[in-house]
Design a protein around this motif. Sequence first.
Motif, mmCIF file in Angstrom:
data_model
loop_
_atom_site.group_PDB
_atom_site.id
_atom_site.type_symbol
_atom_site.label_atom_id
_atom_site.label_comp_id
_atom_site.label_asym_id
_atom_site.label_seq_id
_atom_site.Cartn_x
_atom_site.Cartn_y
_atom_site.Cartn_z
ATOM 1 N N ASP A 47 7.364 -11.528 -6.296
ATOM 2 C CA ASP A 47 6.958 -10.178 -5.351
ATOM 3 C C ASP A 47 5.878 -10.173 -6.630
ATOM 4 O OD1 ASP A 47 6.621 -7.417 -4.828
ATOM 5 O OD2 ASP A 47 8.483 -7.372 -4.894
ATOM 6 N N ASP A 48 4.168 -10.418 -5.806
ATOM 7 C CA ASP A 48 3.129 -9.841 -6.463
ATOM 8 C C ASP A 48 2.924 -8.192 -6.898
ATOM 9 O OD1 ASP A 48 3.067 -12.605 -6.776
ATOM 10 O OD2 ASP A 48 1.124 -12.930 -4.821
ATOM 11 N N ALA A 49 2.978 -7.814 -5.838
ATOM 12 C CA ALA A 49 3.663 -6.439 -5.718
ATOM 13 C C ALA A 49 3.968 -5.839 -7.390
ATOM 14 C CB ALA A 49 3.380 -5.615 -4.091
ATOM 15 N N LEU A 50 5.692 -6.279 -7.604
ATOM 16 C CA LEU A 50 6.301 -5.483 -8.004
ATOM 17 C C LEU A 50 5.056 -6.497 -9.599
ATOM 18 C CD1 LEU A 50 9.818 -5.550 -7.946
ATOM 19 C CD2 LEU A 50 8.832 -6.323 -10.572
ATOM 20 N N ALA A 51 4.977 -7.360 -9.549
ATOM 21 C CA ALA A 51 4.614 -8.156 -10.975
ATOM 22 C C ALA A 51 3.176 -7.279 -11.288
ATOM 23 C CB ALA A 51 4.439 -9.284 -11.356
ATOM 24 N N ALA A 52 2.151 -7.037 -10.225
ATOM 25 C CA ALA A 52 1.003 -6.297 -9.975
ATOM 26 C C ALA A 52 1.427 -4.723 -10.876
ATOM 27 C CB ALA A 52 0.832 -5.959 -9.239
ATOM 28 N N ARG A 53 2.643 -4.393 -10.101
ATOM 29 C CA ARG A 53 3.158 -2.544 -11.133
ATOM 30 C C ARG A 53 3.426 -2.937 -12.914
ATOM 31 N NH1 ARG A 53 5.014 -1.974 -5.820
ATOM 32 N NH2 ARG A 53 7.308 -2.860 -6.729
ATOM 33 N N LEU A 54 3.972 -3.975 -12.384
ATOM 34 C CA LEU A 54 4.610 -4.017 -14.269
ATOM 35 C C LEU A 54 3.241 -4.390 -15.120
ATOM 36 C CD1 LEU A 54 8.356 -5.275 -14.001
ATOM 37 C CD2 LEU A 54 7.719 -3.261 -14.612
ATOM 38 N N THR B 40 13.492 -14.563 -22.709
ATOM 39 C CA THR B 40 13.463 -13.938 -21.240
ATOM 40 C C THR B 40 14.147 -14.066 -20.556
ATOM 41 O OG1 THR B 40 11.739 -15.743 -21.186
ATOM 42 C CG2 THR B 40 12.378 -15.478 -19.318
ATOM 43 N N VAL B 41 13.919 -12.371 -19.287
ATOM 44 C CA VAL B 41 15.484 -12.351 -18.122
ATOM 45 C C VAL B 41 14.778 -12.737 -16.960
ATOM 46 C CG1 VAL B 41 15.842 -10.202 -17.152
ATOM 47 C CG2 VAL B 41 15.251 -10.204 -19.470
ATOM 48 N N LEU B 42 15.706 -13.137 -16.076
ATOM 49 C CA LEU B 42 15.141 -14.052 -14.690
ATOM 50 C C LEU B 42 16.225 -13.228 -13.855
ATOM 51 C CD1 LEU B 42 15.104 -16.588 -13.095
ATOM 52 C CD2 LEU B 42 17.079 -17.468 -13.610
ATOM 53 N N ARG B 43 15.900 -12.681 -13.201
ATOM 54 C CA ARG B 43 16.138 -11.742 -12.117
ATOM 55 C C ARG B 43 15.585 -12.402 -10.751
ATOM 56 N NH1 ARG B 43 18.277 -8.027 -9.367
ATOM 57 N NH2 ARG B 43 17.450 -6.409 -8.966
ATOM 58 N N ILE B 44 17.193 -13.035 -9.774
ATOM 59 C CA ILE B 44 17.465 -13.654 -9.186
ATOM 60 C C ILE B 44 18.079 -13.014 -7.346
ATOM 61 C CG2 ILE B 44 18.387 -15.991 -10.083
ATOM 62 C CD1 ILE B 44 20.852 -15.588 -9.288
ATOM 63 N N GLY B 45 17.517 -12.638 -7.023
ATOM 64 C CA GLY B 45 18.447 -12.575 -5.812
ATOM 65 C C GLY B 45 17.771 -10.683 -5.257
ATOM 66 N N HIS B 46 16.338 -10.705 -5.983
ATOM 67 C CA HIS B 46 15.699 -9.910 -5.770
ATOM 68 C C HIS B 46 14.986 -9.423 -4.120
ATOM 69 C CE1 HIS B 46 12.512 -6.939 -5.470
ATOM 70 N NE2 HIS B 46 11.403 -7.566 -5.445
ATOM 71 N N ARG B 47 15.716 -8.344 -3.377
ATOM 72 C CA ARG B 47 14.892 -8.455 -2.395
ATOM 73 C C ARG B 47 13.311 -7.230 -2.242
ATOM 74 N NH1 ARG B 47 20.395 -5.617 -0.115
ATOM 75 N NH2 ARG B 47 20.188 -4.719 -1.637
ATOM 76 N N ALA B 48 12.247 -7.863 -2.137
ATOM 77 C CA ALA B 48 11.574 -7.766 -1.777
ATOM 78 C C ALA B 48 11.185 -6.765 -0.760
ATOM 79 C CB ALA B 48 10.116 -8.433 -2.103
ATOM 80 N N GLY B 49 10.466 -5.399 -0.692
ATOM 81 C CA GLY B 49 10.584 -4.208 -0.233
ATOM 82 C C GLY B 49 11.973 -3.354 -0.186
ATOM 83 N N ARG B 50 13.087 -4.247 -0.257
ATOM 84 C CA ARG B 50 14.229 -2.994 0.483
ATOM 85 C C ARG B 50 14.613 -3.073 -1.667
ATOM 86 N NH1 ARG B 50 19.021 -6.250 3.098
ATOM 87 N NH2 ARG B 50 19.727 -4.708 2.941
ATOM 88 N N ASP B 51 14.761 -3.500 -2.724
ATOM 89 C CA ASP B 51 15.115 -3.057 -3.754
ATOM 90 C C ASP B 51 14.534 -3.138 -4.581
ATOM 91 O OD1 ASP B 51 17.730 -4.489 -4.817
ATOM 92 O OD2 ASP B 51 15.740 -5.150 -3.940
ATOM 93 N N PRO B 52 12.752 -2.881 -4.592
ATOM 94 C CA PRO B 52 11.352 -2.322 -5.123
ATOM 95 C C PRO B 52 12.104 -1.661 -6.214
ATOM 96 C CG PRO B 52 11.427 -1.098 -3.617
ATOM 97 C CD PRO B 52 12.086 -2.057 -3.377
ATOM 98 N N ARG B 53 12.427 -0.357 -6.187
ATOM 99 C CA ARG B 53 13.123 0.638 -7.710
ATOM 100 C C ARG B 53 13.858 -0.038 -8.551
ATOM 101 N NH1 ARG B 53 12.346 5.725 -8.666
ATOM 102 N NH2 ARG B 53 13.933 7.015 -9.315
ATOM 103 N N LEU B 54 15.082 -1.005 -8.020
ATOM 104 C CA LEU B 54 15.587 -1.435 -8.958
ATOM 105 C C LEU B 54 15.010 -2.405 -9.599
ATOM 106 C CD1 LEU B 54 18.947 -0.976 -10.021
ATOM 107 C CD2 LEU B 54 19.293 -2.893 -8.400
ATOM 108 N N THR B 55 14.397 -3.299 -9.575
ATOM 109 C CA THR B 55 13.714 -4.711 -9.659
ATOM 110 C C THR B 55 13.245 -3.642 -10.663
ATOM 111 O OG1 THR B 55 14.775 -5.813 -8.048
ATOM 112 C CG2 THR B 55 13.132 -6.694 -9.590
ATOM 113 N N THR B 56 12.182 -2.911 -10.128
ATOM 114 C CA THR B 56 10.752 -2.558 -11.355
ATOM 115 C C THR B 56 11.197 -1.271 -12.815
ATOM 116 O OG1 THR B 56 9.848 -1.917 -9.405
ATOM 117 C CG2 THR B 56 9.169 -0.476 -11.519
ATOM 118 N N HIS B 57 12.608 -1.099 -12.171
ATOM 119 C CA HIS B 57 13.538 -0.786 -13.495
ATOM 120 C C HIS B 57 13.852 -1.333 -14.633
ATOM 121 C CE1 HIS B 57 14.340 3.820 -11.795
ATOM 122 N NE2 HIS B 57 13.276 3.254 -11.909
#
Length: 185
Positions: A51-58, A15-32
């Motif tokens: 970040d519900d939008a990012l979860a929905a994209r994945l 399981t990966v835990l990504r901390i420090g995600h900045r919704a709206g600022r670095d969605p591309r990096l966290t998506t990758h």
Amino acid sequence: MVRRLPRRAAAPAVTVLRIGHRAGRDPRLTTHLGLAARALGAERMLLHPPDDALAARLAAIGHRWGGTFAVEGVADWRSAVRAHAGAVVHLTMYGLPLDRQLPRLRRHPRLLVVVGGAKVPRDLYALADYNVAVGSQPHSEVAALAVLLDRLRGLPPPATWRGGTDAIVPRAHGKLVRRAPEGTR
Ligand code: SAM
């Protein structure tokens, strides 16, 4: 007489835990990061802050290309680390070299792999069971995670990607995508 080879323990579930995600600022990096985690065999990604939008994209990627990878938002990442039933691996350039730590990591059935963003809270170093470096130079959470997953598990077998609407047919030239017939997804 048949010589029995020592059985290699199954690769740990990750399981990966990504901390420090900045919704709206670095969605591309966290998506990758999520895409790399999924494609290289992690089971899920916990995301702080959610970040519900990012979860929905994945989730849409999974619907198209198959597999069971999921993204879940966590409001309190420290509770998620403490609640994890397995070893906690923090990827950090300040840690011990991956090659040295790999035999130890492989002994665990389940790993929580924590990656940071721009600034990593200090207490994470103490909360982690292992602080692991993929080279002692700064680079990126996507690169560090990809190398770790490859060393730990190798690429997932094609059967991992059942259930999608589309599948890539590998070609020497051009692009070929096969659409799964209705009723087989
Ligand atoms: N300056 C941050 C800090 O406080 O440590 C690091 C920021 S770095 C851009 C983002 C993330 O990439 C880190 O938290 C770590 O998870 C990962 N990372 C970068 N270089 C790494 C390396 N050499 N080994 C392991 N992980 C690394």
